[in-house]
Each structure stands twice: as C-alpha cells, then as structure tokens.
Design a protein around this motif. Structure first.
Motif, PDB file in Angstrom:
ATOM      1  N   GLN A 361      11.582 -48.610  -5.239  1.00 39.16           N
ATOM      2  CA  GLN A 361      10.313 -48.596  -5.962  1.00 39.16           C
ATOM      3  C   GLN A 361      10.375 -47.786  -7.253  1.00 39.16           C
ATOM      4  OE1 GLN A 361       7.401 -50.189  -4.835  1.00 39.16           O
ATOM      5  NE2 GLN A 361       6.478 -49.668  -6.792  1.00 39.16           N
ATOM      6  N   PHE A 362      11.064 -46.635  -7.204  1.00 36.51           N
ATOM      7  CA  PHE A 362      10.994 -45.691  -8.328  1.00 36.51           C
ATOM      8  C   PHE A 362      12.296 -45.551  -9.115  1.00 36.51           C
ATOM      9  CE2 PHE A 362       7.912 -44.213  -5.080  1.00 36.51           C
ATOM     10  CZ  PHE A 362       6.752 -44.451  -5.808  1.00 36.51           C
ATOM     11  N   GLY A 363      13.343 -46.246  -8.687  1.00 38.39           N
ATOM     12  CA  GLY A 363      14.548 -46.281  -9.488  1.00 38.39           C
ATOM     13  C   GLY A 363      15.711 -45.471  -8.952  1.00 38.39           C
ATOM     14  N   VAL A 364      16.848 -45.655  -9.602  1.00 37.07           N
ATOM     15  CA  VAL A 364      18.111 -45.077  -9.163  1.00 37.07           C
ATOM     16  C   VAL A 364      18.082 -43.549  -9.203  1.00 37.07           C
ATOM     17  CG1 VAL A 364      20.563 -44.868  -9.727  1.00 37.07           C
ATOM     18  CG2 VAL A 364      19.453 -47.099  -9.827  1.00 37.07           C
ATOM     19  N   ILE A 365      17.544 -42.962 -10.268  1.00 35.97           N
ATOM     20  CA  ILE A 365      17.551 -41.506 -10.411  1.00 35.97           C
ATOM     21  C   ILE A 365      16.733 -40.843  -9.314  1.00 35.97           C
ATOM     22  CG2 ILE A 365      16.886 -39.570 -11.895  1.00 35.97           C
ATOM     23  CD1 ILE A 365      17.515 -41.344 -14.307  1.00 35.97           C
ATOM     24  N   ILE A 366      15.540 -41.353  -9.071  1.00 38.57           N
ATOM     25  CA  ILE A 366      14.695 -40.806  -8.001  1.00 38.57           C
ATOM     26  C   ILE A 366      15.383 -41.000  -6.651  1.00 38.57           C
ATOM     27  CG2 ILE A 366      12.498 -41.023  -6.777  1.00 38.57           C
ATOM     28  CD1 ILE A 366      12.229 -39.707  -9.483  1.00 38.57           C
TER      29      ILE A 366
END
Length: 416
Positions: A361-366
């Motif tokens: 939902q919030f991306g690779v970094i998160i």
C-alpha cells in the motif's frame, strides 16, 4: 469484497490438488523411514511438548514428521469437505499453514480442543459451523497449549487432563469474536490476524500463570540434518504449483496480482483462479532461494514459515509486497552483527511478510522500514506469548501495524 469464480476444466478442484499434495507428503514420509521408527516417531510427536520452537524433525525424524503433517492436513481437508466449504484463497492458505506447522507444533491429536471450542461458539451463536471452519482451522496455532498445561499443572492426572482440554476449548470459544475485533484494530494490514488475536490470548494466559508462580520453559529443538530431502520435497511442491499456473492464460493474470496491495481480504484465487498457484510457486522459489543464500537450515520451523508464505500467495502476498520486508529484517540483522541464518533471524525474516499489505500500500521504503522494526520488536517482546502461539510473527505484526498505520495515515492526510 466478494468474488465469484466460474469453475471450468482449466480451474482444477482445490480438494483434489491438496489431496494429491498431502498424500505425496505422507508417502515421502513412509518410504523414507522404517515402519518401526515411524510408529515410535509418531508417539514422540504426540507426547512431546510442542511449544515454539519444537522441530518435529528433531524430535522424531523426518519420516514421522511428514506422516504427521500428511495426516493432520488430510483431517483438516476432511473437515472442509464435510462442511461443504467452497474453495477460496483463505481455504488454500489455511491448508498450507496446517501442512507447514504440523512439522513444528501441531499434530493430529492436539488440534481438536480449539476446533471444538470454535464449533461450540458457532452453536452458541445459533449459526452454521461452516461459517467458522476457517477460523477453527487457524485456531490450531494454539494447539500446544493443552499439552503444555498438562505438563505444568501439578494436579491429579485426570483432573489436569480435563482442565487443560477445557481451557483449550474455552480459548477456541473466545477466539472468533476477538479475531473479529483485532481485524478492526490493524485495518487488514496484518495478514496473520488470528496470530495477533492468539498472541493477545497467550499474553493473558502467561501473565496469569506467572502470577501464580508457574513458568513455561522455553524450547529450542532445531534439526540440521534433513536439508537434502527437505529441499527435494519443497522443490517438488513448487514445481507442482507452477505447473498448475504456467499456462499462457494464467501468466497474463500474474501482472494483475502484482498490482494489489494485498490488504485483507484480497483473494487472488477467487479473482484469478489458477494464476494464484503460479504466484504461490514464484513466492516459493524466491524465499527458498533466500534460505539457501543465507545458508539457513531446512527443517520443520523454516518449512512451516516457507509454506506460510506460499499459502498466502493465494490471498494477499506476492513478490513485490513481500521482498522489501525481508530485506529490512536482513539489513537490521546485518548492521547488528547478527548472522542471517540464526533461527530467530531467518524465521523473523520469513514471518515479517505478514505485513505485506503495508509494503504493497505505502511502497518499498515503508515496507523496508517496517521489516527493520519487525525484527526489533521480535527481539524484545517476542517472548511474551511464551511459545504457546505458533503464529507468533502474527502477534508482533499486529502490534507493529496498529502503531504504524495511524502514523502513516496521519502524515499522509496532514494530520500531524
């Protein structure tokens, strides 16, 4: 969401597929061990303490372990058949969890008390047990509790047996409403929701026992000698899964699977049919490769977590939303000078994929940061469940999700 799948000749029956898998596992177990040793091994599995980490391969050898996994899984499949459960991703997931964790804590005897508890709850609610059969299957993550209570309660044997089974049944009865509530707490971002609910129950039980001076001794039974046959077994199953979904039609649907965040409930099987098997097989390849690359052991616990990932490939997990989490765990271990193949690190790495929806939902970094935090929380509060909850990663993932989601959501909306 509700999805309807139109079955045809291209969409093989889930019951038949898993019947083949479970019989294959059982036959490998039977033919890999002398019959006498099989019976001795099964007896050891039934009578031994089964809390984390109790690797049945260490306890009884690989033959009895695989036979137990086969029998236990076939019994769960039978329950689904009796209750006429319609195949879906959740059903597939629970079958793979049963298969895996029947190598590290579940057996065909200790699964019944919590299942009976969920059954009684359905009757109290005057509802059909078929509506609760999935959570009944997941309740078996607390299977070790009955044998553990029998071990530690210093009472008459018959009273102790009755008390330990009764407590396990009671736990099964309170699990459905609790799991329904915990799902609201993390909003579907923890795929191991029942593991989270079970973790809360076990924290309460452990606290009560400690208050009365009763302590549960930790277990670490970890085998290292069955890597070759385990590798053959896992690779065979992965090949079988990929063969079910390798057709051009199913390949075209894989890209659609990769677009989903995986948030509960995202049922890949109901949406994309046998393409979900391809996703499961690819996940198996990726994370089996990870275990091999870090020189991890292939045994009951690691296969259990690997099968867990494969099973959730039918409902929520795919390569893009799982890899960042595992990289986060591995990075945190590396900078902390912790070897990547220690039992805690490798199991936490695989278990961190419970939080795949956050990454999706919030991306690779998160997702990467979430993986880092998952290892830290596991190190310092993972012991709270006392080893009774086999889905302990789900407990940690639930705590982390209810901390992170409001923060992420707050920044996104400008509330902070």
């Amino acid at each position: 969401m509700n999805y309807k799948l139109k079955f045809n000749k291209k969409c093989l029956d889930v019951y038949i597929i898993h019947l083949i898998i479970f019989l294959f596992i059982g036959l490998v177990g039977i033919f890999s061990t002398p019959y006498k040793d099989l019976f001795i091994g099964i007896k050891k599995i039934i009578t031994t303490r089964s809390i984390l980490l109790t690797d049945y391969m260490y306890v009884s050898g690989i033959g009895a372990t695989l036979l137990n996994a086969s029998i236990t899984s076939l019994l769960i499949l039978m329950i689904y058949k009796i209750n006429k459960t319609k195949p879906n991703g959740s059903m597939i997931m629970t079958l793979w969890l049963t298969l895996g964790f029947s190598m590290v804590g579940k057996n065909f005897i200790n699964i019944w008390p919590t299942i009976i508890g969920v059954y009684l709850y359905s009757k109290i609610q005057k509802d059909s047990f078929s509506n609760y059969v999935l959570i009944a299957t997941l309740s078996t993550s607390l299977s070790p509790i009955s044998s553990e209570l029998f071990e530690i309660l210093n009472l008459n044997s018959y009273i102790t047996l009755l008390l330990s089974i009764s407590i396990s049944i009671l736990i099964g009865m309170i699990l459905p409403p609790l799991a329904k509530f915990t799902l609201k707490m993390h909003q579907g971002y923890n795929l191991y929701n029942v593991g989270f609910a079970n973790g809360l129950i076990t924290v309460l039980i452990i606290s009560i026992l400690n208050y009365f001076g009763i302590e549960i001794k930790q277990n670490l039974l970890w085998s290292t000698e069955y890597k070759t046959i385990s590798l053959f077994l896992v690779i065979s199953l992965i090949i079988f899964l990929i063969s079910l979904g390798i057709k051009k039609f199913h390949l075209s649907k894989l890209s659609n699977i990769l677009r989903h965040s995986g948030r509960t409930i995202t049922d890949f099987y109901l949406m994309y049919g046998n393409s979900s098997y391809l996703n499961m097989g690819i996940l198996g390849i990726i994370f089996l490769s990870y275990i091999v690359i870090v020189n991890g052991d292939l045994n009951g616990p690691t296969i259990a977590l690997l099968f867990c990932i494969i099973g959730f490939g039918a409902i929520g997990k795919h390569p893009l939303n799982t890899i960042p989490l595992v990289l986060g765990v591995s990075f945190t271990a590396y900078i902390s000078n912790i070897q990547l193949n220690t039992p805690t690190t490798i199991l936490t790495s695989l278990g961190s994929t419970a939080l795949a929806p956050i990454s999706g939902q919030f991306g690779v970094i998160i997702g990467f940061i979430t993986g880092c935090l998952h290892l830290i929380l596991m190190k310092y509060i993972g012991h709270l469940s006392g080893g009774i909850n086999l889905y302990n990663n789900g407990f940690i993932a639930g705590i982390l999700a209810i901390i992170l989601i409001p923060i992420i959501d707050g920044f996104k909306k400008g509330d902070i």
